[in-house]
Design an enzyme around this catalytic site. Structure first.
Site, PDB file in Angstrom:
ATOM      1  N   HIS A 124       0.800  -1.222   0.000  1.00 42.74           N
ATOM      2  CA  HIS A 124       0.000   0.000   0.000  1.00 42.74           C
ATOM      3  C   HIS A 124       0.835   1.276   0.000  1.00 42.74           C
ATOM      4  O   HIS A 124       0.269   2.369   0.074  1.00 42.74           O
ATOM      5  CB  HIS A 124      -0.935   0.025   1.207  1.00 42.74           C
ATOM      6  CG  HIS A 124      -2.138  -0.846   1.054  1.00 42.74           C
ATOM      7  ND1 HIS A 124      -3.275  -0.453   0.391  1.00 42.74           N
ATOM      8  CD2 HIS A 124      -2.375  -2.110   1.461  1.00 42.74           C
ATOM      9  CE1 HIS A 124      -4.163  -1.427   0.406  1.00 42.74           C
ATOM     10  NE2 HIS A 124      -3.645  -2.445   1.047  1.00 42.74           N
TER      11      HIS A 124
ATOM     12  N   LYS B  50      -7.872  13.912   4.837  1.00 39.83           N
ATOM     13  CA  LYS B  50      -7.114  12.666   4.767  1.00 39.83           C
ATOM     14  C   LYS B  50      -6.123  12.663   5.917  1.00 39.83           C
ATOM     15  O   LYS B  50      -5.999  13.653   6.644  1.00 39.83           O
ATOM     16  CB  LYS B  50      -6.388  12.539   3.420  1.00 39.83           C
ATOM     17  CG  LYS B  50      -5.493  13.729   3.088  1.00 39.83           C
ATOM     18  CD  LYS B  50      -4.892  13.589   1.701  1.00 39.83           C
ATOM     19  CE  LYS B  50      -5.909  13.853   0.615  1.00 39.83           C
ATOM     20  NZ  LYS B  50      -6.096  12.721  -0.285  1.00 39.83           N
ATOM     21  N   ARG B  51      -5.438  11.564   6.089  1.00 40.95           N
ATOM     22  CA  ARG B  51      -4.412  11.495   7.126  1.00 40.95           C
ATOM     23  C   ARG B  51      -3.382  12.602   6.911  1.00 40.95           C
ATOM     24  O   ARG B  51      -3.038  12.923   5.776  1.00 40.95           O
ATOM     25  CB  ARG B  51      -3.742  10.113   7.068  1.00 40.95           C
ATOM     26  CG  ARG B  51      -2.638   9.874   8.057  1.00 40.95           C
ATOM     27  CD  ARG B  51      -2.277   8.403   8.071  1.00 40.95           C
ATOM     28  NE  ARG B  51      -1.948   7.898   6.748  1.00 40.95           N
ATOM     29  CZ  ARG B  51      -0.695   7.848   6.258  1.00 40.95           C
ATOM     30  NH1 ARG B  51       0.320   8.294   6.977  1.00 40.95           N
ATOM     31  NH2 ARG B  51      -0.472   7.363   5.057  1.00 40.95           N
TER      32      ARG B  51
ATOM     33  N   LYS C 195       1.315  14.064   1.547  1.00 40.79           N
ATOM     34  CA  LYS C 195      -0.028  14.423   1.078  1.00 40.79           C
ATOM     35  C   LYS C 195      -0.153  15.935   0.860  1.00 40.79           C
ATOM     36  O   LYS C 195      -1.108  16.407   0.279  1.00 40.79           O
ATOM     37  CB  LYS C 195      -1.081  13.905   2.044  1.00 40.79           C
ATOM     38  CG  LYS C 195      -1.128  12.362   2.090  1.00 40.79           C
ATOM     39  CD  LYS C 195      -2.165  11.861   3.059  1.00 40.79           C
ATOM     40  CE  LYS C 195      -2.162  10.336   3.151  1.00 40.79           C
ATOM     41  NZ  LYS C 195      -2.698   9.687   1.933  1.00 40.79           N
TER      42      LYS C 195
ATOM     43  N   THR D 222      -8.300   6.646  -1.864  1.00 40.09           N
ATOM     44  CA  THR D 222      -9.709   6.261  -2.016  1.00 40.09           C
ATOM     45  C   THR D 222     -10.611   7.476  -1.812  1.00 40.09           C
ATOM     46  O   THR D 222     -11.715   7.518  -2.343  1.00 40.09           O
ATOM     47  CB  THR D 222     -10.105   5.148  -1.031  1.00 40.09           C
ATOM     48  OG1 THR D 222      -9.763   5.535   0.301  1.00 40.09           O
ATOM     49  CG2 THR D 222      -9.418   3.842  -1.387  1.00 40.09           C
TER      50      THR D 222
ATOM     51  N   LYS E 287     -14.186   8.841  -3.754  1.00 38.04           N
ATOM     52  CA  LYS E 287     -15.442   9.223  -3.097  1.00 38.04           C
ATOM     53  C   LYS E 287     -15.873  10.621  -3.527  1.00 38.04           C
ATOM     54  O   LYS E 287     -17.063  10.881  -3.778  1.00 38.04           O
ATOM     55  CB  LYS E 287     -15.270   9.156  -1.582  1.00 38.04           C
ATOM     56  CG  LYS E 287     -15.011   7.747  -1.066  1.00 38.04           C
ATOM     57  CD  LYS E 287     -14.434   7.753   0.339  1.00 38.04           C
ATOM     58  CE  LYS E 287     -13.911   6.375   0.709  1.00 38.04           C
ATOM     59  NZ  LYS E 287     -13.079   6.372   1.913  1.00 38.04           N
TER      60      LYS E 287
END
Length: 808
Positions: free
Chosen positions: A356, A545-546, A551, A653, A657
């Site tokens: 992942h 998100k985390r 990110k 993901t 969404k």
């Protein structure tokens, strides 16, 4: 076949649970009792169907999937289970007849926060799809007393509070102490020769009992039910009576307390040796209990383990369950008496591994000394796996030392769990096209050269029934009307029919009204839970998100600061109202991530108090971002920020969404954004920034962030403002990380290199927003082409290409 429940049937069932399980009269009934009674009604329905499913699987001798993940971010289950079981309308009606509001009952349920982010949410989506597709499957994880922490923001900073989800969420758990397993830690090994065979005897170990707590999983439109098995840790002795009798009350319960620590909390901080030891115990406890349970049930059905790999496939979700490989080897050799070669053949064909992440810190490595001490037999087996694999590597690559070192399972006093998974599995898959290519060409390049057929791709997917139909009912109604029914719920590619309405003015207008209503609904919800009022005339621009540097939440903040400074420089400029929404949790030990949260909140506070920004610019940090909050936010979002450094995000993901709910993406060509771009093209998303190969090329050439800083006056002002901070809090370390290399490579995630292009993408997005027809058309295309990102498609690909199991 599914039983049809009327409102009266459901009411009688709920009242029966209130009387039989809680012994309460109607006058004593409150919302908590209603929730628990409803959960028990659904639990009984699923348990009955689950028993019938298990019997059918046994009769058919089908191959079963065992999905191992240390995270399952299930969220709330009451509405989801009622929806999948086809009794949601009946339950809503029964609750109303009993004098309560269904929405209030659903809101009472805590999120089952048994995960940290995308990894755990993906596992939950896949369980739903496996069940819906009639695949016999079981998920396995730990029954954490406290899941991912509750986040509170105090003076702009993250504070972690325990999340006691089981107080209410425990209503879903079916505890099965009769199926307990023993897990052994520490001790010593003794070798014994018997009939010409070497036997290893494990002695003087400490025992922890694993008790299964099962959560039933209902599929949509099927009687098939699967199970999520969560292991709870307990000591064989709840109390040392001798110590208790002598007055040593604390010591008398010490053994039980130490055992329970294993499943006390998700991901203890492992920056110290105690934390590392606990995390290693968690992982082995998890896999040992699981494998013992699988072996026991297999023997009951078949009487032999020689066909274990033909009837079972174990999917390792990231490296956390990697010790399933040596544990299965241990049981096959030490308990079943098979040879190494026999055991290896069975094990290798029973296990598959999903990678992942390409981040080095997430490809777990464990100190050899710790593993030797805690898990002596497992260490022996891993050492032998490593020795044999290393020999194979050396023969293939003609003793190339650099390659041997890179591929080694054991090297430099460390055990490399990703390499163990590659060595011991039948398949290795990435979770997006780009990610898989990086695995094949970089991270596991040499392993791929040795066994190219082993490496596969399965792009991630999401549960579109939860993330569209349930979360966005108004959009669901429009889709059903335009596509001729609810067929897309089982055949998500039917969403493509929406493309036919791209030039239908009425449809586009309705789509815009739905988004506006969702924005207003979310605004009312946020006002109720936090007191914050959003400007619904502003663009809802969202990054949730985390919190991790790759990110690039910080890049988003930099662009906002640039807009804020521009507004101050030209107060009378035309300025499109803009609402930036952040939601993220930082790992408790991740200081830089926490500094970024503090920066966001400082910026938000200053903008909120600035009269120039009123009705123009707003920044809000959404406290305690979780599944249930996401379900309300996604339908209201207009812009989806997917801006990770190219080559760092495996898939994502959240991007799926948002797309499915009609938000437009501002993003890099990273992870599943690449495949989104394949179906959307340049015209339906806002791409920017370096590509993955360009990132690597720039780093090899000696990336100089200070050059960007010196040449770009806007960027320089932004970075200086980050240093000076907001609300009286400076951010010197963040400033240094961007420009200097005191903390490693400066600006390792290329924020300064991508800043100008990112600002341009935001500008293009704002210009497009003014053309409502074009915007709504782009939104429609995003929804129409999102079907390929449904988890049903992902799971079907696993079933066909990796698990080799049947599905509907």
């Amino acid at each position: 076949m599914q039983q049809i429940y009327t409102i009266q049937d459901m009411e009688e069932a709920i009242r029966g649970k209130l009387r039989l399980h809680y012994g309460i009269s109607e006058k004593e009934v409150n919302e908590e009792y209603i929730f628990k009674a409803c959960a028990l009604v659904l639990r009984d329905m699923m348990a009955l169907r689950g028993a019938e499913t298990a019997e059918a699987v046994q009769r058919g001798h089908e191959r079963q999937v065992h999905y191992l993940s240390l995270e399952f971010l299930m969220g709330r289950s009451l509405m989801k289970n009622a929806y999948n079981l086809g009794v949601l309308d009946a339950m809503n009606g029964a609750i109303e007849k009993m004098g309560f509001k269904p929405a209030d009952i659903f809101e009472m349920e805590p999120d089952a926060g048994l995960g940290n982010g995308g990894l755990g949410r993906l596992a939950a989506c896949y369980l739903d799809s496996m069940t819906t597709l009639d695949i016999p499957a079981t998920g396995y994880s730990l029954c954490y007393d406290l899941g991912i922490f509750k986040q509170r923001i105090v003076d702009g900073q993250q504070v972690e509070l325990p999340d006691d989800w089981k107080a209410m969420g425990g209503a879903w758990l079916i505890r099965k102490p009769e199926e307990r397993e023993e897990v052994h830690f520490g001790g010593k090994l003794r070798e014994v020769w018997h009939n010409g065979h070497l036997h290893v005897v494990h002695e003087d170990y400490n025992t922890v009992i694993a008790i299964p707590c099962d959560m039933e999983i209902a599929g949509y439109g099927t009687d098939h039910v699967n199970t999520l098995r969560l292991w709870e840790a307990r000591s064989p002795r709840t109390l040392d009576m001798a110590l208790f009798a002598s007055g040593q009350y604390v010591r008398a319960t010490e053994e039980q307390t130490m055992a329970q620590t294993i499943t006390k909390i998700l991901y203890p901080n492992d920056e110290h040796i105690e934390g590392k030891s606990l995390r290693l115990k968690q992982q082995y406890f998890f896999v040992s209990a699981t494998v013992q349970s699988l072996v026991r049930k297999h023997l009951e059905n078949y009487g032999t383990l020689k066909n274990f790999h033909e009837k079972n496939i174990i999917q390792i979700n990231d490296t956390h369950p990697a010790m399933v490989i040596p544990e299965l080897m241990r049981i096959l050799m030490d308990e079943a008496g098979y040879s190494w070669d026999e055991s290896w053949e069975i094990t290798r064909n029973s296990v598959a591994y999903t990678n992942h992440t390409v981040l080095a810190e997430a490809l777990e490595r464990w100190p050899q000394s710790l593993m030797e001490r805690l898990l002596p037999r497992i260490w022996q087996i891993i050492d032998e796996i490593g020795r044999r694999y290393q020999k194979k590597v050396e023969e293939f690559f003609h003793h190339n030392h650099a390659i041997t070192e890179k591929m080694a399972v054991v090297w430099g006093g460390e055990v490399r769990m990703a390499n163990l998974c590659v060595a011991g599995g039948s398949a290795v898959n990435g979770v997006s096209g780009l990610h898989t290519e990086i695995l094949r060409n970089d991270v596991f390049r040499e392993a791929c050269q040795m066994e190219p057929a082993k490496f596969k791709n399965v792009t991630n997917g999401i549960d579109h029934r939860r993330w569209l139909s349930q979360s966005n009912p108004a959009l669901d109604r429009l889709i059903c009307e335009l596509t001729g029914g609810d067929g897309y719920l089982l055949h998500p590619t039917q969403l493509q029919k929406l493309d036919d309405y791209a030039d239908d003015a009425q449809v586009l207008e309705r789509l815009g009204r739905i988004k506006r209503q969702n924005k207003e609904d979310f605004t009312r919800y946020l006002k109720r839970i936090s007191g914050v009022t959003l400007n619904t005339d502003g663009i809802f621009d969202v990054q949730v998100k985390r919190l991790h540097e790759y990110k690039r939440q910080l890049l988003n903040v930099m662009q906002i600061i640039a807009s804020y400074q521009q507004l101050h420089d030209s107060p009378n400029m035309d300025f499109t109202p803009h609402v930036y929404l952040f939601g993220a949790k930082a790992a408790p030990g991740y200081k830089v991530a926490k500094d970024i949260i503090r920066l966001i909140n400082g910026l938000a506070k200053q903008i909120a108090g600035d009269p120039l920004c009123k009705d123009k610019l707003q920044v809000v940090f959404l406290e305690n971002y979780c599944v249930s909050l996401a379900e309300k936010l996604m339908p209201a979002s207009e812009v989806s920020q997917q801006i990770s450094t190219a080559g760092k995000e495996a898939s994502g993901t959240g991007n799926m969404k948002f797309m499915m709910n009609g938000a437009l993406t501002i993003g890099t060509l990273d992870g599943a954004n690449v495949e989104m771009h394949d179906v959307l093209g340049d015209d339906n998303m806002f791409l920017f920034g370096l590509h993955a190969d360009e990132v690597e090329e720039m780093k090899r050439g000696g990336y100089d962030p200070q050059g960007f800083y010196q040449r770009d006056g806007i960027l320089r002002a932004v970075v200086d403002q980050i240093r000076d901070g907001f609300d009286g809090v400076r951010n010197d370390e963040l400033y240094e990380r961007l420009l200097f290399n005191h903390y490693g490579v400066a600006d390792d995630y290329m924020l300064l290199a991508d800043f100008a292009a990112y600002c341009d993408a935001e500008r293009r997005m704002v210009e497009t927003y003014h053309d409502s027809v074009r915007w709504n058309r782009m939104s429609l295309h995003n929804i129409a082409r999102s079907g390929i990102f449904a988890a049903d498609r992902s799971v079907a690909e696993y079933a066909d290409n990796i698990w080799h199991v049947n599905h509907k």
